[in-house]
Write a protein that holds these residues in place. Sequence first.
Motif, short mmCIF file in Angstrom:
data_model
loop_
_atom_site.label_atom_id
_atom_site.label_comp_id
_atom_site.label_asym_id
_atom_site.label_seq_id
_atom_site.Cartn_x
_atom_site.Cartn_y
_atom_site.Cartn_z
N GLY A 54 -9.96 -29.33 40.85
CA GLY A 54 -10.14 -30.05 39.60
C GLY A 54 -11.60 -30.05 39.21
O GLY A 54 -12.44 -29.41 39.84
N VAL A 55 -11.92 -30.77 38.14
CA VAL A 55 -13.29 -30.88 37.65
C VAL A 55 -13.88 -32.21 38.10
O VAL A 55 -13.27 -33.26 37.91
N ASP A 56 -15.04 -32.15 38.70
CA ASP A 56 -15.74 -33.34 39.16
C ASP A 56 -16.78 -33.73 38.11
O ASP A 56 -17.80 -33.05 37.94
N MET A 57 -16.52 -34.83 37.40
CA MET A 57 -17.43 -35.31 36.35
C MET A 57 -18.19 -36.54 36.80
O MET A 57 -18.71 -37.29 35.97
N LEU A 65 -16.76 -28.37 40.66
CA LEU A 65 -15.38 -28.39 41.12
C LEU A 65 -15.20 -29.42 42.22
O LEU A 65 -16.15 -29.81 42.90
N GLN A 66 -13.96 -29.83 42.42
CA GLN A 66 -13.60 -30.68 43.54
C GLN A 66 -12.18 -30.33 43.96
O GLN A 66 -11.42 -29.72 43.20
N THR A 67 -11.82 -30.71 45.19
CA THR A 67 -10.47 -30.46 45.65
C THR A 67 -10.03 -31.56 46.61
O THR A 67 -10.85 -32.12 47.33
N SER A 68 -8.73 -31.81 46.59
CA SER A 68 -8.14 -32.76 47.54
C SER A 68 -7.39 -32.02 48.64
O SER A 68 -6.70 -32.63 49.45
N ASN A 100 -9.20 -32.38 29.22
CA ASN A 100 -10.15 -33.22 28.49
C ASN A 100 -11.59 -32.98 28.97
O ASN A 100 -12.52 -32.90 28.15
N ASP A 101 -11.75 -32.86 30.30
CA ASP A 101 -13.08 -32.60 30.84
C ASP A 101 -13.60 -31.23 30.38
O ASP A 101 -14.77 -31.07 30.05
N LEU A 102 -12.71 -30.25 30.37
CA LEU A 102 -13.11 -28.91 29.93
C LEU A 102 -13.52 -28.91 28.47
O LEU A 102 -14.47 -28.21 28.07
N GLN A 103 -12.80 -29.68 27.64
CA GLN A 103 -13.17 -29.79 26.23
C GLN A 103 -14.61 -30.30 26.10
O GLN A 103 -15.41 -29.75 25.32
N PHE A 115 -22.15 -26.01 34.35
CA PHE A 115 -20.85 -26.03 35.03
C PHE A 115 -20.55 -24.67 35.65
O PHE A 115 -20.12 -24.59 36.81
N ALA A 116 -20.77 -23.60 34.91
CA ALA A 116 -20.48 -22.26 35.41
C ALA A 116 -21.32 -21.95 36.65
O ALA A 116 -20.82 -21.39 37.64
N ILE A 117 -22.59 -22.32 36.62
CA ILE A 117 -23.46 -22.11 37.79
C ILE A 117 -22.98 -22.95 38.97
O ILE A 117 -22.96 -22.48 40.12
N ASN A 118 -22.57 -24.18 38.71
CA ASN A 118 -22.08 -25.05 39.77
C ASN A 118 -20.78 -24.53 40.38
O ASN A 118 -20.55 -24.68 41.59
#
Length: 239
Positions: A54-57, A65-68, A100-103, A115-118
Amino acid sequence: MKSKKNFTGAIGAWLTNELHPANATYSSPNSNFSSIKLNGIYSTLDYLSIGWFGVDMSNPSSPTLQTSNTYLAQQVLDARAQNPDITIFALLAYTQEITNDLQTIINNPALLTTFAINVANFLANNDLNGFDIDWEQPTSQLSHKQCGYWLNALSKAFGDTYYLAISASSNQSGNVNNLNADAVNANVDVFNLQSYWVSDPSVFIAHGINADLLGFGAYLESGVTALYASQQYAAGIQY
């Protein structure tokens, strides 16, 4: 180097953190993850997409990015032990929150670059080779322009080091319409056909996706049988 690897006609698979059967552990002899290893599945693949991410905001100025998926490191180790040449993707989930985060990110050019670099740094830190976007609703609500901006930014950040994939479903209305075919053809390394959703290759080719990008992705969870996957492969490989 990314430019030296050709995914034309490649065979891949999706793998999530869903552990079966009930009460099994990762290493249980009867678990799905042990079965994948014992049957040599990793050795048959050109690429593997592991979910979910997912996206970590939590830091709004530097999203990543993040993952569970608590099994991620072990899944990567198992796959590489059996197939050192396998390409492993981080598979982005498809939720309204992520969309929504991507928007928010895509509509801010500076934030999109960060974001792309991260994302590239996240892949490096987790021994992953690329990023796979599950392009179906609600993610496919992103506009044609937003899709292009996103893919262009990711490709620029990845350079020749990391791969970019799209896994698109053709069975949902609207999933194809907002795909930016020009951006896909310019930036994406493999266009993964979702076998379990009966993705029709001709739909994407008619939309302008380069047929040479098409790969076949078997889903290794939720009761999808090997027979069904092989039948879908036989039906689609003509493309």
